[in-house]
Design an enzyme around this catalytic site. Structure first.
Site, PDB file in Angstrom:
ATOM      1  N   TRP A 187      54.091  -6.684  76.848  1.00  0.00           N
ATOM      2  CA  TRP A 187      52.765  -7.292  76.767  1.00  0.00           C
ATOM      3  C   TRP A 187      52.167  -7.426  78.163  1.00  0.00           C
ATOM      4  O   TRP A 187      50.953  -7.345  78.346  1.00  0.00           O
ATOM      5  CB  TRP A 187      52.869  -8.656  76.068  1.00  0.00           C
ATOM      6  CG  TRP A 187      51.553  -9.296  75.761  1.00  0.00           C
ATOM      7  CD1 TRP A 187      50.322  -8.691  75.685  1.00  0.00           C
ATOM      8  CD2 TRP A 187      51.320 -10.677  75.500  1.00  0.00           C
ATOM      9  NE1 TRP A 187      49.346  -9.618  75.387  1.00  0.00           N
ATOM     10  CE2 TRP A 187      49.940 -10.842  75.268  1.00  0.00           C
ATOM     11  CE3 TRP A 187      52.161 -11.797  75.416  1.00  0.00           C
ATOM     12  CZ2 TRP A 187      49.361 -12.079  74.975  1.00  0.00           C
ATOM     13  CZ3 TRP A 187      51.598 -13.025  75.124  1.00  0.00           C
ATOM     14  CH2 TRP A 187      50.215 -13.160  74.897  1.00  0.00           C
ATOM     15  N   ARG A 190      58.157  -3.824  73.523  1.00  0.00           N
ATOM     16  CA  ARG A 190      57.129  -3.198  74.352  1.00  0.00           C
ATOM     17  C   ARG A 190      56.553  -4.288  75.243  1.00  0.00           C
ATOM     18  O   ARG A 190      56.540  -5.474  74.878  1.00  0.00           O
ATOM     19  CB  ARG A 190      56.046  -2.528  73.505  1.00  0.00           C
ATOM     20  CG  ARG A 190      55.274  -3.453  72.586  1.00  0.00           C
ATOM     21  CD  ARG A 190      54.165  -2.686  71.883  1.00  0.00           C
ATOM     22  NE  ARG A 190      53.402  -3.539  70.952  1.00  0.00           N
ATOM     23  CZ  ARG A 190      52.258  -3.166  70.375  1.00  0.00           C
ATOM     24  NH1 ARG A 190      51.748  -1.968  70.626  1.00  0.00           N
ATOM     25  NH2 ARG A 190      51.635  -3.984  69.546  1.00  0.00           N
ATOM     26  N   THR A 194      44.385 -15.347  67.787  1.00  0.00           N
ATOM     27  CA  THR A 194      45.839 -15.483  67.619  1.00  0.00           C
ATOM     28  C   THR A 194      46.360 -16.891  67.868  1.00  0.00           C
ATOM     29  O   THR A 194      47.148 -17.441  67.090  1.00  0.00           O
ATOM     30  CB  THR A 194      46.563 -14.515  68.571  1.00  0.00           C
ATOM     31  OG1 THR A 194      46.148 -13.180  68.299  1.00  0.00           O
ATOM     32  CG2 THR A 194      48.079 -14.621  68.417  1.00  0.00           C
ATOM     33  N   ASP A 234      53.357 -11.458  65.013  1.00  0.00           N
ATOM     34  CA  ASP A 234      53.346 -12.585  65.962  1.00  0.00           C
ATOM     35  C   ASP A 234      53.942 -13.860  65.370  1.00  0.00           C
ATOM     36  O   ASP A 234      53.375 -14.953  65.506  1.00  0.00           O
ATOM     37  CB  ASP A 234      51.909 -12.868  66.442  1.00  0.00           C
ATOM     38  CG  ASP A 234      51.345 -11.735  67.290  1.00  0.00           C
ATOM     39  OD1 ASP A 234      52.053 -10.745  67.498  1.00  0.00           O
ATOM     40  OD2 ASP A 234      50.191 -11.853  67.724  1.00  0.00           O
ATOM     41  N   ASP A 286      55.506  -7.188  67.080  1.00  0.00           N
ATOM     42  CA  ASP A 286      55.550  -8.120  68.223  1.00  0.00           C
ATOM     43  C   ASP A 286      55.870  -9.533  67.765  1.00  0.00           C
ATOM     44  O   ASP A 286      55.272 -10.511  68.243  1.00  0.00           O
ATOM     45  CB  ASP A 286      54.198  -8.131  68.946  1.00  0.00           C
ATOM     46  CG  ASP A 286      53.766  -6.755  69.422  1.00  0.00           C
ATOM     47  OD1 ASP A 286      54.636  -5.903  69.648  1.00  0.00           O
ATOM     48  OD2 ASP A 286      52.549  -6.534  69.563  1.00  0.00           O
ATOM     49  N   GLN A 335      46.957 -11.266  63.272  1.00  0.00           N
ATOM     50  CA  GLN A 335      48.036 -12.059  63.851  1.00  0.00           C
ATOM     51  C   GLN A 335      48.109 -13.423  63.176  1.00  0.00           C
ATOM     52  O   GLN A 335      47.082 -14.015  62.858  1.00  0.00           O
ATOM     53  CB  GLN A 335      47.813 -12.234  65.354  1.00  0.00           C
ATOM     54  CG  GLN A 335      47.815 -10.940  66.139  1.00  0.00           C
ATOM     55  CD  GLN A 335      46.451 -10.307  66.270  1.00  0.00           C
ATOM     56  OE1 GLN A 335      45.585 -10.507  65.420  1.00  0.00           O
ATOM     57  NE2 GLN A 335      46.254  -9.536  67.330  1.00  0.00           N
TER      58      GLN A 335
END
Length: 317
Positions: free
Chosen positions: A235, A233, A102, A154, A177, A131
């Site tokens: 991480w 959410r 990532t 991401d 996310d 990602q």
């Protein structure tokens, strides 16, 4: 005596001219050759280290396919595009490309402090194979004004604990996310666009950091076929995210928040809302471990308090 004085004067003039030559107030980047540089990274690398004055890098319209790093020794720089929609920095790395992972997929990585971005697009247009970060930040006191951040999973990574970021009048899109990391970040008057049923934020705020992600007067929108989106959410267990006076579209799920399949997170996360509007703003079915701020609590979310970490910082346009 007179000759010596003249010689000293000449040396002084030459010294001043040399200093002025080294001090670049504005650097122009243009693909057509009308600026000093044709690509952005060259312009960044021409900036002197640890400057105590501000340099503007002005980027003319164009699509710049680059992978840009603004190193830690660069500070006090404004990077300004000619037009937010027509000045585009793009790349297409993703996490599953050559085992990249990532955190190496960024299109733009900002390590320096006191950097302002204005009127441009930063994009990662990789296929949805993993990602793919558009913006990766590590510096402190970073400002983003009227910028667009395009990507999928991401999109924006706020990557360093204890750093402060201010996004105003920006557009941020993604799938999963797509705003994530440990930094303290204030988003004001931004449009947050979900491209898939998934999660908007994934904060990893540390236990000792009071403010994580704060969204004020933002608008949450989505693609027409998107109907099930969570506000966030965690991480990490102490994730802190607040939505205040925002317009939440009908794509936001009634429960609002997700525990990342770990009930223990419900004991530590700091998820809150205040006076939001729109079809997705109803609090009747919100998870019980999130919070609705009262007026007194909401008053604590000022720029001065959010950004007071190691020292005061009052960002402005």
């Amino acid at each position: 005596m007179f000759a010596k004085a003249v010689k000293i004067l000449i040396l002084f003039v030459l010294f001043c001219a040399n200093v002025k030559a080294q001090k670049q107030d504005t650097i122009v980047v243009a693909q057509d050759g009308s600026g000093k540089y044709r690509n952005i990274q060259e312009a960044v690398e021409s900036v002197r280290a640890f400057m105590d004055y501000t340099v503007t890098i002005y980027i003319k319209n164009g699509v710049y396919k680059e992978k840009i790093v603004i190193p830690s020794w660069i500070k006090n720089v404004e990077i300004i595009g000619e037009d937010a929609f027509k000045t585009v920095i793009t790349n297409n790395d993703h996490a599953n490309m050559n085992k990249m992972g990532t955190f190496r997929t960024y299109t733009v990585k900002v390590e320096g402090n006191n950097i302002t971005f204005r009127n441009l697009t930063i994009e990662n247009n990789a296929e949805q194979l993993g990602q793919a970060v558009a913006l990766h930040t590590e510096g402190d006191r970073l400002i983003f004004i009227n910028c667009r951040f395009l990507g999928n999973q991401d999109t924006v990574y706020t990557g360093t604990e204890g750093t402060r970021l201010w996004f105003t009048d920006c557009y941020i899109e993604g799938t999963t996310d797509f705003i994530f990391g440990p930094s303290t970040a204030l988003f004001e008057h931004c449009t947050i666009y979900s491209k898939r049923d998934s999660y908007i934020t994934a904060a990893s705020t540390s236990k000792d950091t009071k403010y994580g992600y704060v969204f004020k007067n933002c608008k949450l929108t989505a693609a027409l076929d998107v109907t099930k989106v969570y506000l966030g959410r965690p991480w990490r267990p102490y994730a802190a995210t607040v939505f205040m006076n925002c317009e939440l579209g009908k794509h936001i799920l009634p429960v609002g928040w997700h525990n990342w399949k770990n009930p223990e997170n419900e004991k530590t996360v700091r998820y809150a809302e205040y006076m939001n509007t729109g079809e997705g703003a109803s609090t009747k079915e919100r998870v019980k471990w999130s919070k609705q701020l009262n007026k007194k609590e909401a008053a604590e979310y000022t720029v001065e308090k959010i950004f007071k970490i190691n020292n005061n910082w009052y960002p402005h346009k």
